[in-house]
Design an enzyme around this catalytic site. Structure first.
Site, PDB file in Angstrom:
ATOM      1  CG  HIS A  38     -12.592   3.024  17.328  1.00  0.00           C
ATOM      2  ND1 HIS A  38     -12.785   1.699  16.505  1.00  0.00           N
ATOM      3  CD2 HIS A  38     -13.749   2.603  18.195  1.00  0.00           C
ATOM      4  CE1 HIS A  38     -13.550   0.950  17.279  1.00  0.00           C
ATOM      5  NE2 HIS A  38     -14.349   1.471  18.367  1.00  0.00           N
TER       6      HIS A  38
ATOM      7  CG  ASP B 224     -10.576   1.423  14.046  1.00  0.00           C
ATOM      8  OD1 ASP B 224     -11.218   2.529  13.788  1.00  0.00           O
ATOM      9  OD2 ASP B 224     -10.639   0.863  14.907  1.00  0.00           O
TER      10      ASP B 224
ATOM     11  CB  SER C 126     -15.746   1.948  21.647  1.00  0.00           C
ATOM     12  OG  SER C 126     -16.069   2.174  20.549  1.00  0.00           O
TER      13      SER C 126
END
Length: 253
Positions: A194, A191, A19
């Site tokens: 990320h 967070d 991601s």
């Protein structure tokens, strides 16, 4: 009838990861910044797969990169580990044992070499550090306990660095760099896991130092508009070597 026109093949930098790579084309993302730097010289291809670990990555890689495109590849980044390092008892679906993680990275590099992407074009990127307090908040929101630790991420980062050395690939050690001199690395994370905008800038800056030598020889594709002959633009635009001057600028765009 138009004469046969020679197709222009644009070189590629392929970003392969999880991601953190998939999100890199978002506004102010590190992939977007690299893409901007390479405009008119190289296509930057996002092959980020959110949630993936190296076990799944090595399975799907032959569907993404083949010998048919390898001759056009200037570099490949391999950016996994943030999911592999998930705690086995808290997140068994994504967790990959440390030894297997190392082996998977080696197999990814070996596959790339087998289809014509040599080790000199491969850049491993370690997982970044994990800010446990911030990430735990995200876990609680999802109804689960903290499922990663910074110490665990560090073990996988060290394994990534070691694997890169063993297979001759380059490596960007984010886990170490973001914590250098005891700095507050939480500013690099949105967070706890990320990247924040500052974290994206950090990755882009440091990755460019590894990429630049691999792409600085690439020509500016197609001539600068001011160099075109308005009476016969075909002479430049359809030439076998349609290159321009990357430093050329003008009052009109």
């Amino acid at each position: 009838m138009m004469s046969k026109i020679k197709h222009i093949v644009w070189p590629q930098v392929i970003l392969f990861g999880d991601s953190i790579t998939q999100f890199s084309f978002q506004t102010n993302g590190w992939g977007a910044e690299i893409t901007d730097k390479l405009a008119r010289k190289c296509d930057v291809v996002n092959r980020g797969l959110s949630g993936y670990n190296t076990r799944w990555a090595k399975i799907v890689l032959p569907r993404l990169i083949t010998s048919a495109i390898s001759s056009h590849i200037a570099a490949v980044t391999v950016f996994f580990g943030a999911n592999d390092c998930a705690l086995e008892d808290k997140n068994p679906q994504q967790h990959i044992p440390l030894k297997e993680y190392s082996e998977n990275l080696m197999e990814i590099a070996q596959y790339l070499a087998s289809v014509g992407v040599p080790k000199e074009k491969v850049i491993f990127i370690t997982p970044p550090p994990l800010h446990e307090a911030d990430w735990e908040k995200q876990c609680v929101l999802k109804g689960c306990a903290l499922n990663r630790t910074n110490a665990g991420a560090g073990q996988y980062a060290q394994a990534c660095v070691k694997s890169a050395g063993q297979c001759g690939a380059d490596v960007l050690d984010l886990w170490t760099l973001m914590q250098k001199d005891g700095q507050d690395f939480s500013v690099y994370l949105s967070d706890g896991l990320h990247l924040s905008e500052k974290g994206n800038q950090f990755v882009a800056q440091h990755l460019w130092r590894h990429l630049e030598s691999r792409v600085n020889h690439l020509p500016f594709i197609l001539p600068y508009w001011g160099d075109l002959d308005p009476k016969s633009p075909e002479s430049s635009l359809l030439s076998d070597c349609p290159q321009g001057d990357p430093s050329a600028t003008g009052g009109q765009h």
